[in-house]
Design a protein around this motif. Structure first.
Motif, PDB file in Angstrom:
ATOM      1  N   MET A 156      12.189   3.198   7.992  1.00 54.47           N
ATOM      2  CA  MET A 156      11.345   2.884   6.846  1.00 54.47           C
ATOM      3  C   MET A 156      10.047   2.279   7.380  1.00 54.47           C
ATOM      4  SD  MET A 156      10.665   2.496   3.542  1.00 54.47           S
ATOM      5  CE  MET A 156      12.161   2.426   2.530  1.00 54.47           C
ATOM      6  N   GLU A 157       8.928   2.892   7.016  1.00 54.50           N
ATOM      7  CA  GLU A 157       7.623   2.344   7.389  1.00 54.50           C
ATOM      8  C   GLU A 157       6.968   1.747   6.154  1.00 54.50           C
ATOM      9  OE1 GLU A 157       4.614   4.008  10.403  1.00 54.50           O
ATOM     10  OE2 GLU A 157       3.793   4.628   8.462  1.00 54.50           O
ATOM     11  N   LEU A 191       3.099  -3.999  13.568  1.00 54.44           N
ATOM     12  CA  LEU A 191       1.703  -4.022  13.994  1.00 54.44           C
ATOM     13  C   LEU A 191       0.968  -4.881  12.982  1.00 54.44           C
ATOM     14  CD1 LEU A 191       1.019  -0.257  14.854  1.00 54.44           C
ATOM     15  CD2 LEU A 191       1.622  -2.096  16.434  1.00 54.44           C
ATOM     16  N   ASN A 192       0.543  -6.058  13.402  1.00 54.75           N
ATOM     17  CA  ASN A 192      -0.160  -6.972  12.505  1.00 54.75           C
ATOM     18  C   ASN A 192      -1.603  -7.124  12.963  1.00 54.75           C
ATOM     19  OD1 ASN A 192       2.111  -7.452  10.954  1.00 54.75           O
ATOM     20  ND2 ASN A 192       2.714  -9.259  12.095  1.00 54.75           N
ATOM     21  N   LEU A 215       0.824  -1.212   0.000  1.00 51.56           N
ATOM     22  CA  LEU A 215       0.000   0.000   0.000  1.00 51.56           C
ATOM     23  C   LEU A 215       0.857   1.260   0.000  1.00 51.56           C
ATOM     24  CD1 LEU A 215      -2.759  -1.049   2.578  1.00 51.56           C
ATOM     25  CD2 LEU A 215      -2.803  -1.235   0.078  1.00 51.56           C
ATOM     26  N   SER A 216       1.945   1.235   0.782  1.00 51.47           N
ATOM     27  CA  SER A 216       2.815   2.408   0.826  1.00 51.47           C
ATOM     28  C   SER A 216       4.123   2.050   1.511  1.00 51.47           C
ATOM     29  CB  SER A 216       2.148   3.563   1.590  1.00 51.47           C
ATOM     30  OG  SER A 216       2.033   3.250   2.970  1.00 51.47           O
ATOM     31  N   SER A 217       5.128   2.876   1.267  1.00 52.75           N
ATOM     32  CA  SER A 217       6.389   2.797   2.008  1.00 52.75           C
ATOM     33  C   SER A 217       6.975   4.204   2.021  1.00 52.75           C
ATOM     34  CB  SER A 217       7.364   1.806   1.367  1.00 52.75           C
ATOM     35  OG  SER A 217       7.706   2.198   0.057  1.00 52.75           O
ATOM     36  N   ALA A 218       7.564   4.574   3.158  1.00 51.31           N
ATOM     37  CA  ALA A 218       8.101   5.921   3.278  1.00 51.31           C
ATOM     38  C   ALA A 218       9.207   5.936   4.322  1.00 51.31           C
ATOM     39  CB  ALA A 218       6.998   6.901   3.679  1.00 51.31           C
ATOM     40  N   ARG A 236       7.914  -1.278  10.814  1.00 50.08           N
ATOM     41  CA  ARG A 236       8.913  -0.218  10.948  1.00 50.08           C
ATOM     42  C   ARG A 236      10.277  -0.880  11.136  1.00 50.08           C
ATOM     43  NH1 ARG A 236       6.831   4.804  11.709  1.00 50.08           N
ATOM     44  NH2 ARG A 236       8.634   5.607  12.876  1.00 50.08           N
ATOM     45  N   ILE A 237      11.234  -0.439  10.306  1.00 51.87           N
ATOM     46  CA  ILE A 237      12.549  -1.063  10.284  1.00 51.87           C
ATOM     47  C   ILE A 237      13.597   0.025  10.073  1.00 51.87           C
ATOM     48  CG2 ILE A 237      12.347  -1.535   7.797  1.00 51.87           C
ATOM     49  CD1 ILE A 237      13.870  -4.134   8.252  1.00 51.87           C
TER      50      ILE A 237
END
Length: 239
Positions: A128-129, A222-223, A104-107, A147-148
Motif C-alpha cells: 500500500m502506497e 520518504l519524508n 492525496l492518494s492511496s493505492a 509504503r507498507i
C-alpha cells in the motif's frame, strides 16, 4: 560602516550583519542588498563580504540562492535530534502547533523485487502506497510518501488515522527504531509546489525504514521536510 579593530574585517562584517538581523534591519526571509551595495555600505571589499556571507551561510544565518540573491534565513519552527524517533505528528505537537493531514492518494501496488528486499520478505505480494501532506496550523510543512505491506492495512481504513506510527501501535506493531538516510535537495517539481516553497528554497529528504519490536521492517517512508521550517541535529558520542 565597519569600524576597524584588531580582528579580521570579515569577522567584523559577520558581527555587524548579525546585529542588523537581530535589530530587524533585515527581517526573516528578506533579501539583502546586492554585494556591490552591501560592500559599499560597510566599507569593505567584495572579497571580504563574500567570505563573511559564506560563513554566515554555513551557520544558517543567511541563504544564498543562485541567480536570485542572499536572503536572511527563516528560523526553523521545528528542531529535533535526528537520533530521536518522533513521528511528524509528535514534532508538530512539541512545537505547540496543531497537526493536520491532507491525504492525496492511496493505492495497492504489486510488490517489486526492491520491496521484497527492503521488507526482507520474499513472499510479499502487495504494497500500500500512501501519499500525504502534513500540516502545522494548516500550513503544509512535510510531504510524505509511505509504503507498507498491504496485509497490515487491508482490513483497516488508513485514512482514519493521523499518525501511521499510532496505527501500527494499535495493531500490535510498535515502531522501535528506524534506519535513516538524509539527503538535502533543491527544487522538486512535484513536492516544492505542494509545500508552497519559495523559489530556490531547499528540502530535506529523510529516507527511512522503520522496524517493529520484533525487529521486522514494517514501514518505508520518504519524508520531504521544508528546510526553512525544520532543523535536525545529532548527538555524537565517543566510544
Amino acid at each position: 560602516m565597519i569600524r576597524a579593530d584588531h580582528r579580521p574585517l570579515y569577522l567584523q562584517v559577520i558581527d555587524r550583519l548579525k546585529e542588523d538581523i537581530e535589530r530587524n534591519v533585515y527581517e526573516e526571509g528578506e533579501k539583502l542588498p546586492s554585494e556591490f551595495e552591501l560592500s559599499k555600505l560597510l566599507g569593505v571589499s567584495r572579497a571580504t563580504l563574500r567570505e563573511a556571507l559564506r560563513l554566515l551561510e554555513e551557520e544558517g544565518v543567511v541563504i544564498r540562492r543562485h541567480g536570485v540573491g542572499t536572503f536572511v534565513h527563516s528560523k526553523p519552527l521545528f528542531s529535533a535530534g535526528i537520533e530521536e524517533l518522533d513521528s511528524v505528528t509528535d514534532m508538530i505537537v512539541k512545537a505547540k502547533m496543531n497537526p493536520g493531514t491532507i491525504f492525496l492518494s492511496s493505492a495497492v501496488q504489486d510488490a517489486t523485487e526492491e520491496d521484497k528486499r527492503k521488507f526482507a520478505n520474499d513472499q510479499l505480494t502487495e504494497i500500500m502506497e500512501i501519499e500525504r501532506v502534513r500540516t502545522a496550523d494548516d500550513s503544509p510543512v512535510v510531504y510524505c510518501l509511505d509504503r507498507i505491506p498491504n496485509e497490515l492495512v487491508k482490513h483497516h481504513s488508513i485514512h482514519e488515522t493521523k499518525s501511521i506510527f499510532r496505527f501500527l501501535e494499535d495493531i500490535g506493531r510498535t515502531i522501535t527504531y528506524a534506519i535513516t538516510y538524509v539527503e538535502p535537495i533543491g527544487y522538486h517539481e512535484h513536492v516544492s509546489d505542494i509545500l508552497e516553497c519559495e523559489p530556490g528554497a531547499s528540502l530535506l529528504l529523510l529516507k527511512q525504514m522503520h522496524y517493529d519490536q520484533a525487529e521486522q521492517p514494517v514501514l518505508y517512508s520518504l519524508n520531504y521536510f521544508r528546510a526553512d521550517k525544520f532543523k535536525f541535529h545529532v548527538v555524537r558520542k565517543r566510544n
